[in-house]
Design a protein around this motif. Structure first.
Motif, PDB file in Angstrom:
ATOM      1  N   GLU A   1     -32.610  22.718 -95.482  1.00  0.00           N
ATOM      2  CA  GLU A   1     -33.283  23.877 -95.708  1.00  0.00           C
ATOM      3  C   GLU A   1     -33.541  25.407 -94.640  1.00  0.00           C
ATOM      4  OE1 GLU A   1     -37.090  22.243 -96.838  1.00  0.00           O
ATOM      5  OE2 GLU A   1     -36.258  21.993 -98.615  1.00  0.00           O
ATOM      6  N   VAL A   2     -33.868  24.726 -93.715  1.00  0.00           N
ATOM      7  CA  VAL A   2     -33.679  26.053 -92.604  1.00  0.00           C
ATOM      8  C   VAL A   2     -32.536  26.422 -91.950  1.00  0.00           C
ATOM      9  CG1 VAL A   2     -34.577  26.165 -90.169  1.00  0.00           C
ATOM     10  CG2 VAL A   2     -35.487  24.545 -91.661  1.00  0.00           C
TER      11      VAL A   2
ATOM     12  N   HIS B   1     -29.501  26.618 -93.787  1.00  0.00           N
ATOM     13  CA  HIS B   1     -30.005  27.557 -95.005  1.00  0.00           C
ATOM     14  C   HIS B   1     -30.595  29.098 -94.961  1.00  0.00           C
ATOM     15  CE1 HIS B   1     -28.653  28.674 -99.424  1.00  0.00           C
ATOM     16  NE2 HIS B   1     -30.293  29.275 -99.523  1.00  0.00           N
ATOM     17  N   ASN B   2     -31.962  28.607 -94.720  1.00  0.00           N
ATOM     18  CA  ASN B   2     -32.427  30.094 -94.877  1.00  0.00           C
ATOM     19  C   ASN B   2     -32.011  30.863 -93.420  1.00  0.00           C
ATOM     20  OD1 ASN B   2     -34.245  29.080 -96.527  1.00  0.00           O
ATOM     21  ND2 ASN B   2     -35.646  28.291 -95.417  1.00  0.00           N
TER      22      ASN B   2
END
Length: 421
Positions: free
Chosen positions: A29-30, A32-33
């Motif tokens: 998630e991180v 990707h951000n």
């Protein structure tokens, strides 16, 4: 009969694999951000890659690598770290021809022959990121920000960021000379490893954990006093960017990291509650590594985080989430003659995307219900001879304690409705 794995290895069992999946989910998630993409490199590489990339004077190369000769008489090494492998892949597959910078992350096992201790194994796992081709301090700040964001997202907030500049080939020789002059009269008081480092790489003496070496290095010259204009400007720019991002840091002139390929920025993130082994992340800039591995001079920066160390921190601080293997439906066949019908129902549930299991041990109904509770399962679909004859299923809601005889054709829709409540 072998009943234990090799020393320094650890099985990740089903009761803890959910924690690993949780950490990996946060990583993805991180990253990707931050617009980083995953890369997966082989677990072993040609030994020369690490000799050239990591540096022959490092403890990793001198003492810790798992190296062997394969059947083709080639020297092969299990990867002790992944930056050199990422650089090799970057060059081999011409990733530099795409949009720049190249921003990558990886998750995987590494191997070092080290003394096993809490949170440290001979096969261990790292999450790391690499950003290639961007020269300015802004990418350094982004890399550090990503590491901090990842640790914060896990709930690890008591962090201490240490930063330093280790210079570049233009200014490091000046510092090298000053260090050699400083340690010349102290060589007899440092460990044999540091005595050999004196000529090869005196900066590594500052990184030695031997108590005597630590004492002898007190008062050593600081690299900051020897930085060239470019390195000094880069380091000043990094500090301004971190301040703008609200990321606090401590200048640590003794921070040199353990790999020879670092230039300019070096950093480490510590998590105080872990005590003496508080470092959870380390990284820095390596502007000369790609050229050393056969490419054109290309800047790069990255970090690595030990996942076992992070898992230990989360466990100590009781920050691990509740992990369950709960399923939606447990199918309970009553008698051998209902096995085929039960398996048909099980297959249909799974194909509909519903987590389900059934009894494979010919247990009694009482034992099956007890087993279903251990998952736990939200519903139990009972099928006996009567249900089979009527093409029906007895659906038991384990939370409500209610049950209802339903048409087999309605099972999936009723389970789906129940899942939505």
């Amino acid at each position: 009969m072998l009943t234990s794995g090799p020393r320094g290895t650890k099985d990740i069992l089903p009761d803890s694999s959910g924690y690993w999946q949780y950490i990996e989910q946060v990583i993805r998630e991180v990253c990707h951000n931050f617009a980083y993409q995953e890369i997966r490199t082989p677990i072993f590489e040609h030994t020369e890659l690490f000799l050239r990339g990591i540096g022959e004077t490092t403890d990793i190369v001198e003492k810790e690598m798992y190296t062997f000769t394969d059947r083709g008489k080639r020297s092969i090494t299990l990867r002790p770290e992944n930056t050199a492998a990422v650089v090799r892949s970057y060059l081999e597959h011409k990733l530099y021809a795409g949009p720049q910078p190249t921003k990558l992350y990886y998750i995987g096992p590494m191997f070092r022959y080290d003394r096993p201790q809490a949170g440290r194994y001979r096969q261990f796992h790292q999450f790391g990121v690499e950003a290639l081709s961007a020269p300015g301090p802004a990418i350094d700040a982004e890399i550090i920000s990503l590491a901090v964001e990842f640790l914060n997202k896990l709930g690890l907030n008591d962090l201490k960021l240490l930063i330093n500049s280790v210079g570049c080939p233009a200014c490091r020789p000046v510092y090298r000379s000053r260090l050699q002059e400083f340690f010349r009269d102290k060589l007899s008081h440092v460990c044999p490893d540091c005595q050999s480092r004196y000529d090869r790489n005196p900066m590594r003496i500052l990184d030695c954990k031997n108590e005597a070496c630590t004492v002898q290095s007190q008062g050593a010259p600081h690299m900051a006093d020897c930085l060239c204009e470019e390195c000094g400007s880069h380091f000043t720019g990094l500090q301004a960017l971190l301040t703008a991002a609200g990321i606090s840091f401590v200048l640590n002139p003794r921070l040199v990291r353990g790999l020879d390929y670092y230039t300019k920025t070096a950093f480490e993130i510590q998590y105080a509650p872990l005590g003496a082994q508080s470092a959870v992340c380390g990284g820095g800039r390596y502007d000369g590594l790609i050229a050393e591995c056969g490419g054109q001079p290309t800047p790069g920066i990255g970090f690595a985080i030990g996942m076992e160390r992070v898992l230990l921190a989360l466990e100590k601080q009781e920050l691990l989430p509740s992990v369950t293997n709960a399923i939606e439906v447990f199918v309970a066949p009553l008698g051998q003659e209902t096995q085929a019908a039960a398996f048909e129902i099980l297959t249909e549930l799974r194909r509909a995307g519903i987590a389900a299991d059934m009894d494979f041990m010919n247990r009694s109904l009482k034992a099956q219900m007890k087993y279903a509770n251990k998952y736990p399962a939200r519903f139990v679909a009972l099928i006996g001879e009567d249900e089979l004859a009527q093409n029906k299923v007895m659906l038991k809601n384990m939370e409500a304690g209610s049950q209802e005889l339903i048409d087999k054709a309605d099972l999936i829709s009723m389970i789906t409705e129940g899942m939505e409540k």
